[in-house]
Write an enzyme that holds these catalytic residues in place. Sequence first.
Site, PDB file in Angstrom:
ATOM      1  N   GLY A 184       1.253  -1.366   0.541  1.00 54.24           N
ATOM      2  CA  GLY A 184      -0.426  -0.018  -0.356  1.00 54.24           C
ATOM      3  C   GLY A 184       0.781   1.140  -0.171  1.00 54.24           C
ATOM      4  O   GLY A 184       1.927   1.375   0.132  1.00 54.24           O
ATOM      5  N   GLN A 185       0.150   2.458  -0.346  1.00 57.66           N
ATOM      6  CA  GLN A 185       1.055   3.610  -0.340  1.00 57.66           C
ATOM      7  C   GLN A 185       1.412   4.245   0.861  1.00 57.66           C
ATOM      8  O   GLN A 185       2.865   4.435   1.081  1.00 57.66           O
ATOM      9  CB  GLN A 185      -0.397   4.856  -0.748  1.00 57.66           C
ATOM     10  CG  GLN A 185      -1.100   4.725  -1.964  1.00 57.66           C
ATOM     11  CD  GLN A 185      -1.904   5.568  -1.662  1.00 57.66           C
ATOM     12  OE1 GLN A 185      -1.498   7.028  -2.228  1.00 57.66           O
ATOM     13  NE2 GLN A 185      -2.932   6.325  -1.027  1.00 57.66           N
TER      14      GLN A 185
ATOM     15  N   TYR B 290     -17.242   2.528   4.901  1.00 55.03           N
ATOM     16  CA  TYR B 290     -15.561   2.182   5.425  1.00 55.03           C
ATOM     17  C   TYR B 290     -15.665   3.325   6.399  1.00 55.03           C
ATOM     18  O   TYR B 290     -15.020   2.735   7.392  1.00 55.03           O
ATOM     19  CB  TYR B 290     -15.405   2.960   4.384  1.00 55.03           C
ATOM     20  CG  TYR B 290     -14.130   3.729   4.333  1.00 55.03           C
ATOM     21  CD1 TYR B 290     -12.851   2.220   4.021  1.00 55.03           C
ATOM     22  CD2 TYR B 290     -13.626   4.980   3.997  1.00 55.03           C
ATOM     23  CE1 TYR B 290     -11.632   2.779   4.805  1.00 55.03           C
ATOM     24  CE2 TYR B 290     -12.202   5.573   4.712  1.00 55.03           C
ATOM     25  CZ  TYR B 290     -11.600   4.308   4.702  1.00 55.03           C
ATOM     26  OH  TYR B 290      -9.883   4.496   4.880  1.00 55.03           O
TER      27      TYR B 290
ATOM     28  N   THR C 152      -9.563   7.528   9.858  1.00 53.26           N
ATOM     29  CA  THR C 152      -9.765   8.380   8.143  1.00 53.26           C
ATOM     30  C   THR C 152     -10.244   9.941   8.768  1.00 53.26           C
ATOM     31  O   THR C 152     -11.467   9.329   9.927  1.00 53.26           O
ATOM     32  CB  THR C 152     -10.618   7.092   7.402  1.00 53.26           C
ATOM     33  OG1 THR C 152     -11.460   8.111   6.671  1.00 53.26           O
ATOM     34  CG2 THR C 152     -11.886   6.623   8.575  1.00 53.26           C
ATOM     35  N   ASP C 153     -10.816  10.498   7.952  1.00 52.57           N
ATOM     36  CA  ASP C 153     -11.534  11.877   8.138  1.00 52.57           C
ATOM     37  C   ASP C 153     -12.958  11.091   7.750  1.00 52.57           C
ATOM     38  O   ASP C 153     -14.413  12.381   8.505  1.00 52.57           O
ATOM     39  CB  ASP C 153     -10.786  12.994   7.386  1.00 52.57           C
ATOM     40  CG  ASP C 153     -11.016  12.660   6.257  1.00 52.57           C
ATOM     41  OD1 ASP C 153     -11.128  11.164   5.536  1.00 52.57           O
ATOM     42  OD2 ASP C 153     -11.726  13.835   5.320  1.00 52.57           O
TER      43      ASP C 153
ATOM     44  N   TRP D  99      -7.467  11.896   2.086  1.00 52.62           N
ATOM     45  CA  TRP D  99      -7.151  11.693   1.251  1.00 52.62           C
ATOM     46  C   TRP D  99      -5.311  11.960   1.046  1.00 52.62           C
ATOM     47  O   TRP D  99      -4.776  12.746  -0.086  1.00 52.62           O
ATOM     48  CB  TRP D  99      -7.248  13.511   0.072  1.00 52.62           C
ATOM     49  CG  TRP D  99      -8.993  14.561   0.426  1.00 52.62           C
ATOM     50  CD1 TRP D  99      -9.790  13.726   1.448  1.00 52.62           C
ATOM     51  CD2 TRP D  99      -9.263  15.422  -0.062  1.00 52.62           C
ATOM     52  NE1 TRP D  99     -10.939  14.341   1.120  1.00 52.62           N
ATOM     53  CE2 TRP D  99     -11.116  15.254   0.197  1.00 52.62           C
ATOM     54  CE3 TRP D  99      -9.107  16.076  -0.392  1.00 52.62           C
ATOM     55  CZ2 TRP D  99     -11.829  16.693  -0.237  1.00 52.62           C
ATOM     56  CZ3 TRP D  99      -9.399  17.686  -1.400  1.00 52.62           C
ATOM     57  CH2 TRP D  99     -10.759  17.699  -1.322  1.00 52.62           C
TER      58      TRP D  99
ATOM     59  N   LYS E  24     -14.342   1.812   9.956  1.00 52.08           N
ATOM     60  CA  LYS E  24     -12.693   2.705  10.435  1.00 52.08           C
ATOM     61  C   LYS E  24     -12.929   2.694  11.615  1.00 52.08           C
ATOM     62  O   LYS E  24     -12.167   2.491  12.871  1.00 52.08           O
ATOM     63  CB  LYS E  24     -12.404   3.428   9.843  1.00 52.08           C
ATOM     64  CG  LYS E  24     -11.935   3.089   7.948  1.00 52.08           C
ATOM     65  CD  LYS E  24     -10.533   1.792   8.133  1.00 52.08           C
ATOM     66  CE  LYS E  24      -9.574   2.970   8.675  1.00 52.08           C
ATOM     67  NZ  LYS E  24      -7.774   1.988   8.533  1.00 52.08           N
TER      68      LYS E  24
HETATM   69  N1  LIG Z   1      -6.290   6.140   0.559  1.00 51.24           N
HETATM   70  C1  LIG Z   1      -6.772   7.311   1.056  1.00 51.24           C
HETATM   71  O1  LIG Z   1      -6.955   7.632   0.705  1.00 51.24           O
HETATM   72  C2  LIG Z   1      -6.985   7.231   2.470  1.00 51.24           C
HETATM   73  C3  LIG Z   1      -7.902   8.243   3.824  1.00 51.24           C
HETATM   74  C4  LIG Z   1      -8.092   8.331   4.527  1.00 51.24           C
HETATM   75  C5  LIG Z   1      -7.389   6.906   5.914  1.00 51.24           C
HETATM   76  N2  LIG Z   1      -6.461   6.135   4.960  1.00 51.24           N
HETATM   77  C6  LIG Z   1      -6.465   4.557   5.728  1.00 51.24           C
HETATM   78  O2  LIG Z   1      -4.316   4.971   5.978  1.00 51.24           O
HETATM   79  C7  LIG Z   1      -4.202   3.938   5.635  1.00 51.24           C
HETATM   80  C8  LIG Z   1      -3.010   3.009   4.549  1.00 51.24           C
HETATM   81  O3  LIG Z   1      -4.036   3.384   3.587  1.00 51.24           O
HETATM   82  P1  LIG Z   1      -3.176   3.662   2.074  1.00 51.24           P
HETATM   83  O4  LIG Z   1      -3.871   4.526   1.242  1.00 51.24           O
HETATM   84  O5  LIG Z   1      -1.773   3.227   1.737  1.00 51.24           O
HETATM   85  O6  LIG Z   1      -3.965   1.923   1.405  1.00 51.24           O
HETATM   86  P2  LIG Z   1      -3.705   0.698   0.243  1.00 51.24           P
HETATM   87  O7  LIG Z   1      -2.388   1.927  -0.377  1.00 51.24           O
HETATM   88  O8  LIG Z   1      -5.073   0.296  -0.242  1.00 51.24           O
HETATM   89  O9  LIG Z   1      -3.173   0.028   0.649  1.00 51.24           O
HETATM   90  C9  LIG Z   1      -4.269  -0.803   2.034  1.00 51.24           C
HETATM   91  C10 LIG Z   1      -2.889  -2.003   1.743  1.00 51.24           C
HETATM   92  O10 LIG Z   1      -4.266  -2.863   3.320  1.00 51.24           O
HETATM   93  C11 LIG Z   1      -3.908  -4.490   2.446  1.00 51.24           C
HETATM   94  N3  LIG Z   1      -5.608  -5.070   2.928  1.00 51.24           N
HETATM   95  C12 LIG Z   1      -6.268  -4.915   1.995  1.00 51.24           C
HETATM   96  N4  LIG Z   1      -7.033  -5.887   2.767  1.00 51.24           N
HETATM   97  C13 LIG Z   1      -6.043  -6.612   3.205  1.00 51.24           C
HETATM   98  C14 LIG Z   1      -6.265  -7.662   4.246  1.00 51.24           C
HETATM   99  N5  LIG Z   1      -8.001  -8.432   4.388  1.00 51.24           N
HETATM  100  N6  LIG Z   1      -5.613  -8.355   4.938  1.00 51.24           N
HETATM  101  C15 LIG Z   1      -4.709  -7.833   5.203  1.00 51.24           C
HETATM  102  N7  LIG Z   1      -4.514  -6.433   4.701  1.00 51.24           N
HETATM  103  C16 LIG Z   1      -5.070  -5.895   3.607  1.00 51.24           C
HETATM  104  C17 LIG Z   1      -3.215  -4.659   0.926  1.00 51.24           C
HETATM  105  O11 LIG Z   1      -1.747  -4.972   1.570  1.00 51.24           O
HETATM  106  P3  LIG Z   1      -0.699  -6.033   0.566  1.00 51.24           P
HETATM  107  O12 LIG Z   1      -0.597  -4.935  -0.770  1.00 51.24           O
HETATM  108  O13 LIG Z   1      -0.051  -6.801   1.568  1.00 51.24           O
HETATM  109  O14 LIG Z   1      -2.328  -6.402  -0.180  1.00 51.24           O
HETATM  110  C18 LIG Z   1      -3.168  -2.593   1.005  1.00 51.24           C
HETATM  111  O15 LIG Z   1      -2.778  -2.818   0.488  1.00 51.24           O
HETATM  112  C19 LIG Z   1      -5.139   2.926   5.288  1.00 51.24           C
HETATM  113  O16 LIG Z   1      -5.354   2.393   7.308  1.00 51.24           O
HETATM  114  C20 LIG Z   1      -6.544   3.348   5.196  1.00 51.24           C
HETATM  115  O17 LIG Z   1      -7.586   3.099   6.499  1.00 51.24           O
HETATM  116  C21 LIG Z   1      -6.271   6.061   3.790  1.00 51.24           C
END
Ligand SMILES: NC(=O)c1ccc[n+]([C@@H]2O[C@H](COP(=O)([O-])OP(=O)(O)OC[C@H]3O[C@@H](n4cnc5c(N)ncnc54)[C@H](OP(=O)(O)O)[C@@H]3O)[C@@H](O)[C@H]2O)c1
Length: 298
Positions: free
Chosen positions: A11-12, A126, A102-103, A151, A130
Amino acid sequence: MRRILVTGRGGQLATGLETSLPAQGFEAFLVGQPDFEFDKPETVRAAFAAARPDAVVNCAAWTAVDAAEDDEPGAFRANALGPALLAGLCAAAGIPLIQVSTDCVYDGLKGEPYHESDLPHPVSVYGRTKLAGEWAALAGNPMTTVLRTAWVFSPIGRNFVRTMLAVGAQRPELRVVADQHGHPTAAPDLADAIAAILARTRETGWRAEYHGVFHAVAQGATTWHAFAEAIFVAAQPFGGPRPVVRPIATQDYPVKATRPADGRLELGKLHATFGVTLPPWQDGLTRVISALHQAERS
Ligand SMILES: NC(=O)c1ccc[n+]([C@@H]2O[C@H](COP(=O)([O-])OP(=O)(O)OC[C@H]3O[C@@H](n4cnc5c(N)ncnc54)[C@H](OP(=O)(O)O)[C@@H]3O)[C@@H](O)[C@H]2O)c1
């Protein structure tokens, strides 16, 4: 405190931590699917046992906000039961857990920036799952820091910056929502902030005030429309596209899940507690666009 278990390897945010943690003298131990899968709790326990971590950063989550509307149990398993399991493992080991949230736990109707003490009221699956994950992480481990971010964008993965650049290269005109407000947050900046929080914790030892909810987003809020315009301006020096970006209302771009209309957040608590502040979102955008350009050249 030395070895940090980071979940959600592909992930990111986890990708950002791979660089940010070593820069603060930590060893990053990344785990991801299929070896680490919330739907298979035994893989979570095994990964934890293999890592023998000094702290955990849980970046793994069901982040597909619209798809979550069609599978609440699946989103709940990843976003609530997953953190609950991790919190129990951390509590048994006596180590800190950073749970990323998250927001979307807010409904966005306050009309001014949210404070961490405001009552959450999620308006999507979602957001609900969360929020349940926050509670599980806080209740299950007395050493839990919940970071609410928003975001998120980075040089990899599915995010608004990469989507805009891809779509903008194909179409002369785009329509982008102009009545939702939030904090675009670069994953590398958030990763640096998390590494700094852990460095502070290492320095001071665990303190009771570290347990709780903190807003962790870039400084400054904007709209998706203004963010899109800034993306194309920032990409200009690198030969990026320059489409016309028309403002539209949320109701003109129907999606399954409701987003908070106004997700502006107060940022003072993170700084007051850990001495950490993220840079302005514009700086994060420059950082990510430069990284994208570097990646294209190599
Ligand atoms: N993206 C946004 O805009 C945003 C906004 C607010 C908060 N957040 C929070 O910030 C955090 C990081 O987000 P991100 O943007 O880095 O997310 P991301 O790029 O979507 O990465 C999330 C990772 O979670 C893993 N995953 C998904 N389902 C899973 C499962 N059932 N079991 C185990 N691993 C699982 C996957 O990992 P693998 O690569 O190993 O499959 C995926 O790469 C998260 O908690 C998200 O809720 C994100």
